[in-house]
Design an enzyme around this catalytic site. Structure first.
Site, short mmCIF file in Angstrom:
data_model
loop_
_atom_site.label_atom_id
_atom_site.label_comp_id
_atom_site.label_asym_id
_atom_site.label_seq_id
_atom_site.Cartn_x
_atom_site.Cartn_y
_atom_site.Cartn_z
CG ASP A 99 102.12 -13.64 -5.35
OD1 ASP A 99 103.08 -14.43 -5.18
OD2 ASP A 99 101.81 -12.78 -4.51
CG ASP A 102 111.58 -11.27 -5.19
OD1 ASP A 102 112.06 -10.76 -6.20
OD2 ASP A 102 111.70 -10.76 -4.05
CG PHE A 151 107.54 -3.65 -4.95
CD1 PHE A 151 107.89 -4.74 -4.18
CD2 PHE A 151 106.30 -3.05 -4.75
CE1 PHE A 151 107.01 -5.25 -3.21
CE2 PHE A 151 105.42 -3.54 -3.78
CZ PHE A 151 105.79 -4.64 -3.02
CB VAL A 152 104.89 -5.61 -10.01
CG1 VAL A 152 105.89 -5.21 -11.08
CG2 VAL A 152 105.11 -7.04 -9.56
P1 5GP Z 1 110.44 -15.09 -2.46
O1 5GP Z 1 110.43 -16.05 -1.33
O2 5GP Z 1 110.45 -15.69 -3.82
O3 5GP Z 1 111.55 -14.07 -2.29
O4 5GP Z 1 109.17 -14.20 -2.24
C1 5GP Z 1 107.98 -14.36 -2.87
C2 5GP Z 1 106.96 -13.43 -2.25
O5 5GP Z 1 107.49 -12.09 -2.07
C3 5GP Z 1 105.80 -13.27 -3.19
O6 5GP Z 1 104.84 -14.28 -2.99
C4 5GP Z 1 105.30 -11.88 -2.83
O7 5GP Z 1 104.42 -11.93 -1.74
C5 5GP Z 1 106.55 -11.11 -2.41
N1 5GP Z 1 107.06 -10.31 -3.54
C6 5GP Z 1 108.19 -10.52 -4.24
N2 5GP Z 1 108.32 -9.60 -5.23
C7 5GP Z 1 107.25 -8.78 -5.14
C8 5GP Z 1 106.80 -7.63 -5.91
O8 5GP Z 1 107.40 -7.16 -6.88
N3 5GP Z 1 105.60 -7.09 -5.51
C9 5GP Z 1 104.89 -7.55 -4.46
N4 5GP Z 1 103.75 -6.91 -4.18
N5 5GP Z 1 105.28 -8.62 -3.74
C10 5GP Z 1 106.44 -9.23 -4.07
#
Ligand code: 5GP
Length: 178
Positions: A99, A102, A151-152
């Site tokens: 999705d 981040d 944050f979306v």
């Molecule tokens: P990463 O391991 O890249 O830091 O985290 C990815 C996960 O963090 C995504 O799959 C999602 O579940 C959550 N996440 C990161 N940014 C956002 C955001 O802006 N909104 C939401 N709802 N979840 C996020």
């Protein structure tokens, strides 16, 4: 529009149109080596997976994985597998469906895991990318939309398990976080 949404960042029409472009690109790239196995990370990537697969004109298969960070060890990118794949990835070209990328930790850990299980290749398609938040050096091959550090929610993305069903990506009003 949902009453708690402050602004819409990506509309439903934009997501559909970009998914069509990505589907064409994916088909072109995999035409010679054969259709990849799509691996979607639960739960956020489900709406994007459902849209994207309509536009990949190949005989693809998909499977699901659910992972979560261990409490307190997030910075190590250490993850717990809550649901493993039903399919063996040995010798397969994998296209991970996310999705949002981040910090990149989930992606890097799952990519390494799939490679260690014998996948032939692992590429990534993500609906959203927040490059300014990256702490590990990973990059998705196919990106729907690059967004700022906000944050979306919507189109699979939640806040406390809500708003995943919104047909667009948006930002919640400040009062939701009080
Ligand atoms: P990463 O391991 O890249 O830091 O985290 C990815 C996960 O963090 C995504 O799959 C999602 O579940 C959550 N996440 C990161 N940014 C956002 C955001 O802006 N909104 C939401 N709802 N979840 C996020």
């Amino acid at each position: 529009m949902h009453p708690l949404i402050k602004k819409v960042l990506v509309t439903e029409e934009e997501i559909i149109s970009r998914s069509k472009e990505l589907g064409k690109e994916i088909k072109k790239d995999y035409e010679n080596e054969g259709a990849p196995l799509l691996v979607a990370l639960l739960r956020g990537s489900v709406p994007f997976l459902a849209e994207l697969i309509k536009h990949i004109d190949m005989d693809i298969q998909y499977d699901f994985m659910d992972v979560s960070s261990y409490e307190g060890t997030e910075s190590l990118g250490d993850i717990r597998i809550l649901k493993d794949l039903d399919t063996s990835v040995k010798g397969l070209n994998i296209l991970l469906v996310e999705d949002i990328v981040d910090t990149g930790q989930t992606l890097r850990t799952v990519k390494n895991l799939l490679m260690s299980k014998g996948a032939k290749s692992v590429k990534v398609v993500t609906l959203l990318d927040k490059p300014s938040r990256r702490v590990v050096d990973v990059q998705a091959e196919y990106i729907g939309f690059e967004i700022e550090n906000e944050f979306v929610v919507g189109f699979g993305l939640d806040f406390n398990q809500l708003y995943r069903n919104l047909p667009y990506v948006g930002v919640l009003k400040d009062e939701c976080y009080k």
